[in-house]
Each structure stands twice: as C-alpha cells, then as structure tokens.
Write an enzyme that holds these catalytic residues in place. Structure first.
Site, PDB file in Angstrom:
ATOM      1  CB  CYS A 122      -0.909 -20.762  -0.262  1.00 37.86           C
ATOM      2  SG  CYS A 122      -1.648 -22.495  -0.399  1.00 37.86           S
ATOM      3  CG  HIS A 257      -1.965 -19.300   3.473  1.00 37.22           C
ATOM      4  ND1 HIS A 257      -3.296 -19.040   3.162  1.00 37.22           N
ATOM      5  CD2 HIS A 257      -1.735 -20.176   3.397  1.00 37.22           C
ATOM      6  CE1 HIS A 257      -3.635 -20.301   2.316  1.00 37.22           C
ATOM      7  NE2 HIS A 257      -2.677 -21.132   2.706  1.00 37.22           N
ATOM      8  CG  ASN A 288      -6.145 -23.487   3.021  1.00 38.50           C
ATOM      9  OD1 ASN A 288      -5.233 -23.090   1.765  1.00 38.50           O
ATOM     10  ND2 ASN A 288      -4.907 -24.093   2.946  1.00 38.50           N
TER      11      ASN A 288
HETATM   12  N1  COA Z   1      -8.819 -37.420  10.172  1.00 34.44           N
HETATM   13  C1  COA Z   1      -8.116 -38.914  11.352  1.00 34.44           C
HETATM   14  N2  COA Z   1      -7.223 -39.100  11.554  1.00 34.44           N
HETATM   15  C2  COA Z   1      -6.201 -38.587  10.727  1.00 34.44           C
HETATM   16  C3  COA Z   1      -6.455 -38.095   9.795  1.00 34.44           C
HETATM   17  C4  COA Z   1      -7.508 -37.182   9.313  1.00 34.44           C
HETATM   18  N3  COA Z   1      -8.115 -36.507   7.753  1.00 34.44           N
HETATM   19  N4  COA Z   1      -5.099 -37.815   9.326  1.00 34.44           N
HETATM   20  C5  COA Z   1      -4.154 -38.883   9.476  1.00 34.44           C
HETATM   21  N5  COA Z   1      -5.309 -39.154  11.150  1.00 34.44           N
HETATM   22  C6  COA Z   1      -4.619 -39.740  12.131  1.00 34.44           C
HETATM   23  C7  COA Z   1      -3.201 -40.703  11.654  1.00 34.44           C
HETATM   24  O1  COA Z   1      -3.326 -41.719  11.566  1.00 34.44           O
HETATM   25  C8  COA Z   1      -2.356 -40.437  12.687  1.00 34.44           C
HETATM   26  O2  COA Z   1      -2.786 -41.523  13.897  1.00 34.44           O
HETATM   27  P1  COA Z   1      -1.845 -42.543  14.514  1.00 34.44           P
HETATM   28  O3  COA Z   1      -1.012 -41.451  15.766  1.00 34.44           O
HETATM   29  O4  COA Z   1      -3.161 -43.275  15.443  1.00 34.44           O
HETATM   30  O5  COA Z   1      -1.046 -43.209  13.932  1.00 34.44           O
HETATM   31  C9  COA Z   1      -2.685 -39.046  13.190  1.00 34.44           C
HETATM   32  O6  COA Z   1      -3.505 -38.796  12.817  1.00 34.44           O
HETATM   33  C10 COA Z   1      -1.661 -37.922  12.768  1.00 34.44           C
HETATM   34  O7  COA Z   1      -0.963 -37.996  11.675  1.00 34.44           O
HETATM   35  P2  COA Z   1      -0.329 -37.319  10.359  1.00 34.44           P
HETATM   36  O8  COA Z   1      -0.039 -37.303   9.204  1.00 34.44           O
HETATM   37  O9  COA Z   1       0.997 -37.402  11.510  1.00 34.44           O
HETATM   38  O10 COA Z   1      -1.066 -36.241  10.912  1.00 34.44           O
HETATM   39  P3  COA Z   1      -0.653 -34.445  11.170  1.00 34.44           P
HETATM   40  O11 COA Z   1      -0.243 -34.997  12.646  1.00 34.44           O
HETATM   41  O12 COA Z   1       0.490 -34.264  10.691  1.00 34.44           O
HETATM   42  O13 COA Z   1      -1.659 -33.641  11.159  1.00 34.44           O
HETATM   43  C11 COA Z   1      -2.340 -31.624   8.800  1.00 34.44           C
HETATM   44  C12 COA Z   1      -2.414 -33.486   9.762  1.00 34.44           C
HETATM   45  C13 COA Z   1      -2.848 -32.180   7.512  1.00 34.44           C
HETATM   46  C14 COA Z   1      -3.388 -31.583   9.691  1.00 34.44           C
HETATM   47  C15 COA Z   1      -1.238 -31.232   9.524  1.00 34.44           C
HETATM   48  O14 COA Z   1       0.124 -32.398   9.081  1.00 34.44           O
HETATM   49  C16 COA Z   1      -1.087 -30.414   9.241  1.00 34.44           C
HETATM   50  O15 COA Z   1      -1.420 -29.042   9.681  1.00 34.44           O
HETATM   51  N6  COA Z   1      -0.273 -29.909   8.587  1.00 34.44           N
HETATM   52  C17 COA Z   1      -0.231 -28.138   7.797  1.00 34.44           C
HETATM   53  C18 COA Z   1      -1.254 -28.405   6.418  1.00 34.44           C
HETATM   54  C19 COA Z   1      -1.464 -27.333   5.925  1.00 34.44           C
HETATM   55  O16 COA Z   1      -1.870 -26.222   7.021  1.00 34.44           O
HETATM   56  N7  COA Z   1      -1.609 -26.933   4.259  1.00 34.44           N
HETATM   57  C20 COA Z   1      -1.758 -25.628   4.014  1.00 34.44           C
HETATM   58  C21 COA Z   1      -0.714 -24.826   3.629  1.00 34.44           C
HETATM   59  S1  COA Z   1      -0.688 -23.697   2.432  1.00 34.44           S
END
Ligand code: COA
Length: 332
Positions: A122, A257, A288
């Site tokens: 990225c 980004h 993204n």
């Molecule tokens: N849809 C719905 N629920 C989801 C899910 C999805 N796609 N993915 C995870 N969950 C749920 C999980 O089951 C969990 O539920 P619980 O609290 O009941 O156990 C909850 O959401 C949190 O899970 P987690 O894996 O900790 O998710 P998160 O809060 O970290 O969110 C992202 C996930 C990907 C949105 C977040 O980590 C993020 O924004 N990361 C940065 C990613 C990014 O920008 N990448 C690009 C970099 S170049």
C-alpha cells in the site's frame, strides 16, 4: 586517470499530471455481507466503506494502468515518447516475472523507457513518487511515470471476514518532471520488518502443500495493523510536513492511503489538522485499493475541486512490510 562525465537533472520537480482508472463493477456492501456474516452497517462503521469497485474479466493490472497513465500524460501536456521511466507499484500482478511495467510501457508506446515494478504494498505509490523525484533531480529521467495499480479482487478471499469488505481494484498515475519551483518535498520513509507477517499473502510453497489448489490470498492481523497505522503514521506525516517546512495551518489537502476511514480520522486528530484542511475520503465508494489508493484519491479531489492547482497536499501511504512513505506535494 579518466574522469567520468556525470549528469544532473532539474533542481526542482513537480507532479505535472494526474489520472485514474476506476474499475467497472460497482459492488455495494450488500453484495458481500452474506459470505462473511456481516452487515452494511458494521462495514460502514468499522471502515467507512459503502461500495467498492471490482474489475471485470477484461480489466487487468496492465489495462487499468494504461487507462490511468494515458490521462496523466495528456494532462501533463507532454508526449508519451518523452517518458523516460515507468515505475509501477503493485502487489497484484500475478506473474513473478516479468514485471507489469514493461507490458504497460509497451502498450503505452514508451518502449524506450526504463520500466520496472516496485513492491512496497500500500506504500508503493509514495515510494514511486520519491524515486521519480530523485531520478528527475539526478538526471536519469526527465519525465517519469508513476503508476499505482491493484486488482486485489484476484487475491482476496470473499469468505475472509477480516479482508473481504476492505480490498478493491483500480489504478492511478502521475507524471513527475522538471519544474520552475519546488513541487515535491523530501520523502520520509521507512520500514518495520518486525511486523513482517501483519499483512501478507502465503508463500507459494504453503499453497502448493495444501490439499486444495487455491490462490494465495491476502491475510491481515486487522487489530495490530489498525493500532500501528493510527499511532505511528501520524508521526511520519508530521515529519513530512516538518521536512518540507509546511505547518498544518498551511496545508490545503491531506491525502492518506485510503486504508480505513477510522485510521484517517485518528491521524487527522493526532496531527491536529485544522478544519480548513480537505481530507480525501475516496474509500467510501472505492474501497481500499492499496498502491492505487493515493493517486486515485488525488485524482478525485482534483476532479471535484477539493484540490486546486497550487494547493499544498500531504501524501502518506503505509501497509504490508510494514512499510511507509510520505511527502508534501503541490497540486498541478
Ligand atoms: N463483520 C461483522 N462482524 C465482524 C467482522 C465482519 N466482517 N469481522 C469481525 N467481526 C466481529 C468479531 O466476530 C468480533 O465480534 P465479538 O466482539 O462479538 O467477538 C468483533 O467483530 C471484533 O472482532 P475483531 O477481529 O477484533 O475486529 P476489529 O474490531 O479489529 O475490526 C477490522 C476488524 C478489520 C475492521 C479492524 O481491525 C481494522 O479496521 N483494521 C485495520 C485494517 C486496515 O485498515 N487495513 C488496511 C491497511 S493497508
């Protein structure tokens, strides 16, 4: 003793033209939620994304790049044959070798140009702008074309809850060339290989050892990436402003980004950007697009009048590696 003749280029450089290619299939959250047991509301709240664009069968890394590059070169007001170097930032050209860049250069009619891909995920586009800037200043190219392009739909698992709603396809391009006044500030770049496995595709040998043949798809430690990007990248962005001698008050546009709107918000807060700074939000309907996201967002801000000629913009890109690069530029 023979003394070698050396050359130097232009004292000042600038982005002279910008172009983008948006993939043809509009894919709203509703189309992907079933496979990942998610909802439109959850995706919007966690990432800001409402829709994204996926390429169709006929749209490739090469064809999307050619589309973006033609617009950028035309807007730069130069002839394609004046391009001395084509730098392509991508992680989704699915051949180990040769590069996508030589095929793109050929399609564009710039066979005389040096052409190569760079792999900085990225962060690739901002790395490419830094290289192009130094080439034009150093004299190894008068005009360099920098392309960020991805067809991430090829390497995203539609059933992976952590990535399926994030990644998308598209291309953006800029021409870097000589300028009367400074148009590209010093790059602040670096890497953090301690977190090498935070965003990655599996090694081919892992894929070949599995029972089912499958594409090596992107895997991401979302939480870790979120924390790293939200905190560490604001400091890098501030350093790029400082190195260019620009204060947050003097900034017109912030074009990070398009990883995730929550990361953009956290960075803007940490940097205390005044409300006058216009912030790129292309992710809302583009998703993204990794290496393509900064030039696509730049193109959109220019098209919509949010970035005007002479404006000062801060670019920053970050991602797998982990790697990052940022610079201040003047809008052409
Ligand atoms: N849809 C719905 N629920 C989801 C899910 C999805 N796609 N993915 C995870 N969950 C749920 C999980 O089951 C969990 O539920 P619980 O609290 O009941 O156990 C909850 O959401 C949190 O899970 P987690 O894996 O900790 O998710 P998160 O809060 O970290 O969110 C992202 C996930 C990907 C949105 C977040 O980590 C993020 O924004 N990361 C940065 C990613 C990014 O920008 N990448 C690009 C970099 S170049």
């Amino acid at each position: 003793m023979t003394t070698l003749h050396v050359e130097t280029g232009s004292a000042n450089t600038a982005i002279l033209g910008v172009g983008a290619y948006r993939a043809s299939r509009l894919v709203p959250n509703a189309d992907i939620v079933d496979a990942i047991d998610s909802s439109d509301e959850w995706i919007q709240q966690r990432s800001g994304i409402r829709t994204r664009r996926f390429a169709d069968e006929s749209e490739t890394v090469v064809s999307m790049s050619v589309g973006a590059a033609r617009v950028a070169v035309e807007r730069a007001g130069i002839d394609m044959r004046q391009i001395d170097c084509v730098i392509v930032a991508t992680v989704s050209h699915l051949m180990q070798t040769p590069s996508a860049a030589t095929a793109i250069a050929h399609e564009l009619g710039t066979d005389q140009a040096a052409a190569f891909d760079i792999s900085a995920a990225c962060a690739g586009f901002c790395h490419g702008v830094a290289l192009a800037n130094d080439m034009v200043r150093g004299g190894s190219a008068r005009y360099a074309l920098v392309i960020g392009v991805e067809k991430l739909s090829d390497i995203t698992n539609p059933r992976d809850r952590g990535t399926a709603f994030i990644f998308a396809d598209g291309a953006g391009a800029v021409v870097v060339g000589p300028s009367e006044t400074p148009g590209i500030g010093p790059v602040v770049w670096g890497s953090d290989g301690e977190h090498y496995d935070h965003i990655r595709t599996p090694d081919w040998r892992e894929v070949l050892a599995s029972d089912e043949p499958h594409m090596p798809c992107l895997e991401m430690k979302g939480n870790e990436v979120f924390r790293w990007a939200s905190f560490a990248m604001a400091k890098v962005a501030q350093q790029a402003l400082d190195r260019a001698g620009v204060t947050a008050d003097e900034l017109d546009c912030f074009i990070p980004h398009q990883a995730n709107n929550r990361i953009t918000d956290a960075m803007a807060r940490s940097m205390r950007l005044p409300p006058t700074v216009r912030i790129a939000r292309d992710i809302i309907d583009a998703g993204n697009t990794s290496a393509a996201s900064v030039p696509m967002a730049l193109d959109r801000m220019m098209e919509e009048g949010d970035a005007r000629s002479g404006d000062v913009a801060l670019l920053i890109a970050f991602g797998a590696g982990l790697s990052y690069a940022a610079q201040v530029v003047v809008i052409p």
